[in-house]
Design a protein around this motif. Structure first.
Motif, PDB file in Angstrom:
ATOM      1  N   SER A  49      34.948 -65.260  16.316  1.00 33.48           N
ATOM      2  CA  SER A  49      36.309 -64.045  17.519  1.00 33.48           C
ATOM      3  C   SER A  49      36.588 -64.136  17.334  1.00 33.48           C
ATOM      4  O   SER A  49      38.311 -64.938  17.226  1.00 33.48           O
ATOM      5  CB  SER A  49      34.793 -64.095  19.056  1.00 33.48           C
ATOM      6  OG  SER A  49      34.368 -63.775  18.414  1.00 33.48           O
ATOM      7  N   ALA A  52      40.393 -64.975  19.797  1.00 34.82           N
ATOM      8  CA  ALA A  52      40.083 -66.299  20.416  1.00 34.82           C
ATOM      9  C   ALA A  52      40.667 -67.048  21.024  1.00 34.82           C
ATOM     10  O   ALA A  52      41.811 -67.043  20.518  1.00 34.82           O
ATOM     11  CB  ALA A  52      38.469 -66.937  20.154  1.00 34.82           C
ATOM     12  N   ARG A 205      36.832 -62.780  27.661  1.00 35.70           N
ATOM     13  CA  ARG A 205      35.998 -63.566  26.582  1.00 35.70           C
ATOM     14  C   ARG A 205      35.309 -61.771  26.194  1.00 35.70           C
ATOM     15  O   ARG A 205      35.104 -61.271  24.563  1.00 35.70           O
ATOM     16  CB  ARG A 205      35.237 -64.118  26.746  1.00 35.70           C
ATOM     17  CG  ARG A 205      34.014 -64.885  24.640  1.00 35.70           C
ATOM     18  CD  ARG A 205      33.892 -66.513  25.088  1.00 35.70           C
ATOM     19  NE  ARG A 205      32.573 -65.940  23.807  1.00 35.70           N
ATOM     20  CZ  ARG A 205      31.756 -65.710  23.577  1.00 35.70           C
ATOM     21  NH1 ARG A 205      31.123 -65.422  24.272  1.00 35.70           N
ATOM     22  NH2 ARG A 205      31.249 -66.103  22.273  1.00 35.70           N
ATOM     23  N   ARG A 208      36.596 -59.286  24.303  1.00 30.89           N
ATOM     24  CA  ARG A 208      36.854 -59.719  22.783  1.00 30.89           C
ATOM     25  C   ARG A 208      35.838 -58.950  21.860  1.00 30.89           C
ATOM     26  O   ARG A 208      35.795 -59.066  21.336  1.00 30.89           O
ATOM     27  CB  ARG A 208      37.665 -60.915  22.484  1.00 30.89           C
ATOM     28  CG  ARG A 208      39.327 -61.361  23.302  1.00 30.89           C
ATOM     29  CD  ARG A 208      39.424 -62.716  22.366  1.00 30.89           C
ATOM     30  NE  ARG A 208      38.933 -63.705  22.830  1.00 30.89           N
ATOM     31  CZ  ARG A 208      38.435 -64.853  24.084  1.00 30.89           C
ATOM     32  NH1 ARG A 208      39.232 -64.570  24.859  1.00 30.89           N
ATOM     33  NH2 ARG A 208      37.034 -65.663  23.778  1.00 30.89           N
ATOM     34  N   GLN A 209      34.637 -59.578  22.632  1.00 29.74           N
ATOM     35  CA  GLN A 209      33.573 -58.831  21.596  1.00 29.74           C
ATOM     36  C   GLN A 209      33.636 -57.700  21.570  1.00 29.74           C
ATOM     37  O   GLN A 209      33.072 -57.634  20.540  1.00 29.74           O
ATOM     38  CB  GLN A 209      32.562 -59.771  22.827  1.00 29.74           C
ATOM     39  CG  GLN A 209      32.286 -60.904  22.693  1.00 29.74           C
ATOM     40  CD  GLN A 209      31.211 -61.886  24.004  1.00 29.74           C
ATOM     41  OE1 GLN A 209      31.512 -61.441  25.017  1.00 29.74           O
ATOM     42  NE2 GLN A 209      30.300 -62.769  23.447  1.00 29.74           N
ATOM     43  N   GLU A 574      33.988 -70.801  18.094  1.00 29.89           N
ATOM     44  CA  GLU A 574      34.438 -70.959  19.110  1.00 29.89           C
ATOM     45  C   GLU A 574      32.984 -71.372  20.176  1.00 29.89           C
ATOM     46  O   GLU A 574      31.522 -70.567  20.099  1.00 29.89           O
ATOM     47  CB  GLU A 574      33.663 -68.865  19.249  1.00 29.89           C
ATOM     48  CG  GLU A 574      34.666 -69.101  20.575  1.00 29.89           C
ATOM     49  CD  GLU A 574      34.685 -67.920  21.052  1.00 29.89           C
ATOM     50  OE1 GLU A 574      33.911 -66.510  21.435  1.00 29.89           O
ATOM     51  OE2 GLU A 574      36.433 -67.260  21.500  1.00 29.89           O
ATOM     52  N   MET A 595      37.042 -70.323  25.627  1.00 30.47           N
ATOM     53  CA  MET A 595      35.991 -69.920  26.248  1.00 30.47           C
ATOM     54  C   MET A 595      36.583 -69.531  27.508  1.00 30.47           C
ATOM     55  O   MET A 595      38.015 -70.270  27.856  1.00 30.47           O
ATOM     56  CB  MET A 595      34.782 -70.426  26.411  1.00 30.47           C
ATOM     57  CG  MET A 595      34.210 -70.891  25.778  1.00 30.47           C
ATOM     58  SD  MET A 595      33.342 -69.726  24.724  1.00 30.47           S
ATOM     59  CE  MET A 595      31.916 -68.958  25.920  1.00 30.47           C
ATOM     60  N   ASP A 596      36.025 -68.674  28.713  1.00 36.38           N
ATOM     61  CA  ASP A 596      37.025 -68.359  29.703  1.00 36.38           C
ATOM     62  C   ASP A 596      36.454 -69.825  31.356  1.00 36.38           C
ATOM     63  O   ASP A 596      37.196 -69.004  32.399  1.00 36.38           O
ATOM     64  CB  ASP A 596      36.769 -67.126  30.562  1.00 36.38           C
ATOM     65  CG  ASP A 596      37.103 -65.737  29.848  1.00 36.38           C
ATOM     66  OD1 ASP A 596      38.061 -66.031  29.390  1.00 36.38           O
ATOM     67  OD2 ASP A 596      36.126 -65.108  29.370  1.00 36.38           O
TER      68      ASP A 596
END
Length: 602
Positions: A49, A52, A205, A208-209, A574, A595-596
Motif C-alpha cells: 500500500s 503506508a 489504513r 489508504r486502502q 506491509e 499498521m494502526d
C-alpha cells in the motif's frame, strides 16, 4: 480538489444512482474489464500500500505487570483491555477483540471468515489449538477453479461465489469461550455493537486502502459502504448499523442464528447469486459446520520450545522447519538484516515451502507427516543443502526417512492473497490467546451480507488439482479445509515459562514475517517491538522472488543478494506482526508500526 470531489467526479459522471447499481450488478463483463488490475491492487500487492507508515518508526514500548492485549486496531485493543479490567479472562477478552475487529478491521477479518487460535491454560500450561478454518461445500469439485485446461486467474476467482467457504469463526469462538470463558457470551459483544452503531473515526489504513484500490468503486458492496463513507468527509467516520444488528442477534441467540437461521439463509443466497459464478454452498453446509480442536505442533529451537498450528495450517510446520535449518548456523554472530542473514533465512524458507506444497493439506484428507517433517535429523540433512553465499538453483522437497532432496518433484507457483489480522491476549492468571483470523484477501470476496464481508478462503486451495498426474495435498474436495499460512506461535523458555507469543497477517508472507520476528528476539536479542520493526525480508518458494522491504536496510542488500544468485524484488511489505514478551516484572508488548495497532495493558 477535495476528497469527495476526487471520488464523485469519475464515478458518478453521467450516471444516476439506479443506473450505477445496474452497471455494477448486471454488467459483469465490463466490471471484469475494469477489474483488470484487481490482482495487483486488491490481492497480490495488498502488502504494498502506497502511503503506508514507514517501517522502523516504532511506537513507544508498552509494558504491563498484570495483563496485556496487542492487535492491529486500537479500538479493538481497548475493548479487550476493558474486559480484563472488569474481571474477565483472556478468552473473554479475545471474543471482545475479535468482534471489534469484525467492525474496525473489516477488510481483513470478521464473522464471515475463519481463523485459528492457540490457547494456553495459565494453571496447567496445556496448549490447545482451535480450528475455525472455512470448509468447501459438500458439492465442491476438484476442478472448481479450472477453466478448461487452465487455472482461473486469481482476480477473477476472488469476487466470485466459488471462492466463498463455509465460515468458521463464530462457531470456533463460541466453542472456545464455552471451554474457557468466564463472562456471559452476550456481554462480550457490546463494545463492538456500540462502535458499529455510534461510529468511530475511519482507521488510517482503511483510508489508504480505499484511496489506492479503485476496484472498490466498481462493486456495490464495497462502494456503497466503504467508499461512500470515506468520500463524505475529510475526517470520515465509519458506521455499520447492519453489523450492529447482526452482532446483537448472535450475542443473544448464539451461533444457531448464524448457521441455521436467517443469517445463514442470507449468506447462502448472497454466495449462490453472485454474478458470473455462483457458489454451490447450501443451508446444509452451514448447519453441518463444526470447528475442531487439535494438538499443536511443537519443536525445539536452540534452548527454546516453540508451539504452533498443526495442519490444515502450514504455519507451525514451516516456521519450525525454517528455524530447525537455521539452528545449524550461528545467527547471533550475524548482523541483523545483513545479506548473509537474509540469504540463510531465504534458503531455509525455499526448502520449507517446497515441503509445504508436497505434504501439507487438511488432515481429514491427507496423511501429513508433521513430526517427521520437523524431526532434527531430517532438518539437519535439509540444512546441508544450503551453501553460504550461493543461492540454490532450485529448491525441491525432501522425504523424511529418505532422500533429503527429491530431484524429480515439481513445485509450481501458487496463487495466494495477503489479508488477515492477528492479536494476542494475556490475562493476570497467565491464560493466553494467540489468534489469527481472516476473510482472506483484503475485503474478502467483496460480497457484503448483513453488515459483514464473506470470505474468499477457498482460493487458498491449489487451483490445479494434479501435477505430474498426482493429486496434490491441497486440491479442492467436498467439505475440505484449504491449507493456511497462519502462524501464531508460543515460545517457552527452558523453565517452561512463556517467553514470547507472536503472529502476523499477510497471506503466505505470514511465515516469513513471523520467522523474522522470532530470529530478532531469540538470536539477535532484540525486544519484541524492535524485532517487529526490523525491515521485512522473506522468500515464499519456487516461482517467487526474494522479497525485501522498500526504503529499509533490507533493500540496501539487494545487489549483494543478487550476486549470490537470488532473484530479488524490492517492494513495500506491509506486515501486521503483533506480540507479547516476558519481562522481569510482567510483559512487554509489540505492535507493527506499519499498521494502526497498539499494545496496551495494566
Amino acid at each position: 480538489m477535495d476528497k469527495a470531489s476526487r471520488h464523485k467526479a469519475p464515478h458518478h459522471a453521467g450516471l444516476s444512482r439506479t443506473r450505477r447499481r445496474r452497471l455494477n450488478v448486471r454488467g459483469p463483463f465490463l466490471a471484469l474489464w475494469l477489474l483488470g488490475g484487481f490482482s495487483l491492487q486488491g490481492c497480490a500487492s495488498a502488502d504494498q500500500s502506497h502511503g503506508a507508515p514507514p517501517a522502523n518508526q516504532s511506537p513507544e514500548e508498552q509494558t504491563a505487570e498484570k495483563f496485556m492485549v496487542t492487535a492491529a486496531n486500537p479500538r479493538a485493543v481497548e475493548a479487550g483491555v476493558e474486559v480484563l479490567r472488569n474481571g474477565g479472562n483472556a478468552m473473554d477478552a479475545a471474543v471482545a477483540v475479535q468482534m471489534a475487529l469484525t467492525f474496525a478491521e473489516a477488510p481483513e477479518t470478521g464473522i464471515g471468515g475463519g481463523g485459528f487460535m492457540l490457547y494456553r491454560d495459565g494453571k496447567t500450561g496445556e496448549i490447545t489449538m482451535y480450528d475455525g478454518r472455512e470448509k468447501a461445500p459438500a458439492d465442491a469439485e476438484r476442478e472448481r477453479f479450472m477453466m478448461w485446461r487452465w487455472s482461473m486467474p486469481l482476480w477473477l476467482a476472488v469476487p466470485s461465489g466459488l471462492s466463498v467457504g463455509v465460515p468458521g469463526l463464530v462457531a470456533m469462538m463460541h466453542d472456545a469461550h464455552g471451554d474457557h470463558g468466564s463472562k456471559p457470551w452476550a456481554e462480550l459483544f457490546q463494545p463492538a455493537i456500540t462502535m458499529a452503531e455510534n461510529g468511530i473515526p475511519m482507521p488510517r489504513r482503511l483510508q489508504r486502502q480505499i484511496e489506492n484500490d479503485w476496484s472498490l468503486r466498481i462493486l456495490d458492496d464495497t462502494d456503497d459502504y466503504f467508499v461512500d463513507q470515506w468520500a463524505a468527509s475529510d475526517e470520515p467516520q465509519l458506521r455499520n448499523p447492519a453489523l450492529a444488528d447482526t452482532l446483537r442477534e448472535i450475542a443473544q441467540q448464539g451461533p444457531e442464528v448464524f448457521y441455521e437461521g436467517h443469517i445463514a439463509e442470507d449468506i447462502v443466497e448472497a454466495a449462490r447469486s453472485r454474478w458470473l459464478w455462483g457458489s454451490d454452498i447450501t443451508m446444509e453446509d452451514m448447519r453441518n459446520y463444526e470447528p475442531q480442536t487439535r494438538e499443536p505442533v511443537c519443536g525445539e529451537y536452540r534452548q527454546w520450545t516453540l508451539c504452533g498450528l498443526a495442519p490444515p495450517s502450514s504455519g507451525g510446520i514451516a516456521v519450525l522447519q525454517i528455524l530447525g535449518m537455521l539452528e545449524q548456523y550461528e545467527m547471533s554472530a550475524l548482523e541483523p538484516v545483513s545479506a548473509e542473514a537474509i540469504h540463510l533465512v531465504a534458503e531455509a524458507s525455499r526448502l520449507a515451502f517446497a515441503d509445504r506444497f508436497n505434504y501439507v493439506g487438511d488432515p481429514a484428507f491427507v496423511d501429513v507427516p508433521s513430526d517427521a517433517l520437523i524431526a532434527e535429523d531430517y532438518l539437519n540433512r535439509r540444512a546441508e543443502l544450503i551453501e553460504t553465499g550461493i543461492a540454490m538453483t532450485e529448491a525441491k522437497p525432501g522425504q523424511p526417512g529418505g532422500p533429503a532432496y527429491l530431484e524429480d518433484e515439481q513445485v509450481p507457483e501458487e496463487k495466494e492473497t495477503t489479508g488477515t489480522s492477528h492479536f494476542n491476549v494475556i490475562d493476570s492468571e497467565g491464560n493466553m490467546v494467540v489468534m489469527t483470523s481472516s476473510i482472506e484477501a483484503p475485503f474478502g470476496s467483496r460480497n457484503r451480507v448483513d453488515g459483514f464481508f464473506l470470505n474468499n478462503q477457498l482460493t487458498d486451495f491449489t487451483f490445479q488439482p494434479r501435477y505430474d498426474g498426482e493429486l496434490v495435498p491441497n486440491a479442492v474436495a467436498p467439505e475440505k479445509r484449504p491449507r493456511s499460512s497462519m502462524s501464531p506461535i508460543i515460545v517457552m523458555n527452558p523453565e517452561g515459562e512463556v517467553e514470547l507469543i507472536v503472529g502476523s497477517r499477510g497471506g503466505s508472507r505470514i511465515i516469513g514475517y513471523v520467522v523474522k520476528a522470532l530470529v530478532g528476539v531469540l538470536d539477535w536479542d532484540l525486544t519484541i517491538q524492535e524485532a517487529i520493526a526490523l525491515p521485512n525480508f522473506l522468500h515464499r518458494g519456487e516461482g517467487k522472488p526474494l522479497e525485501l522491504e522498500a526504503g529499509t536496510l533490507a533493500a540496501t542488500q539487494a545487489d549483494a543478494l543478487r550476486e549470490m544468485g537470488h532473484d530479488v524484488e524490492v517492494l513495500r511489505l506491509e506486515s501486521g506482526l503483533h506480540g507479547i514478551q516476558r519481562t522481569e516484572t510482567g510483559w512487554r508488548g509489540g505492535a507493527d508500526p506499519r499498521m494502526d495497532g497498539v499494545a496496551l495493558g495494566d
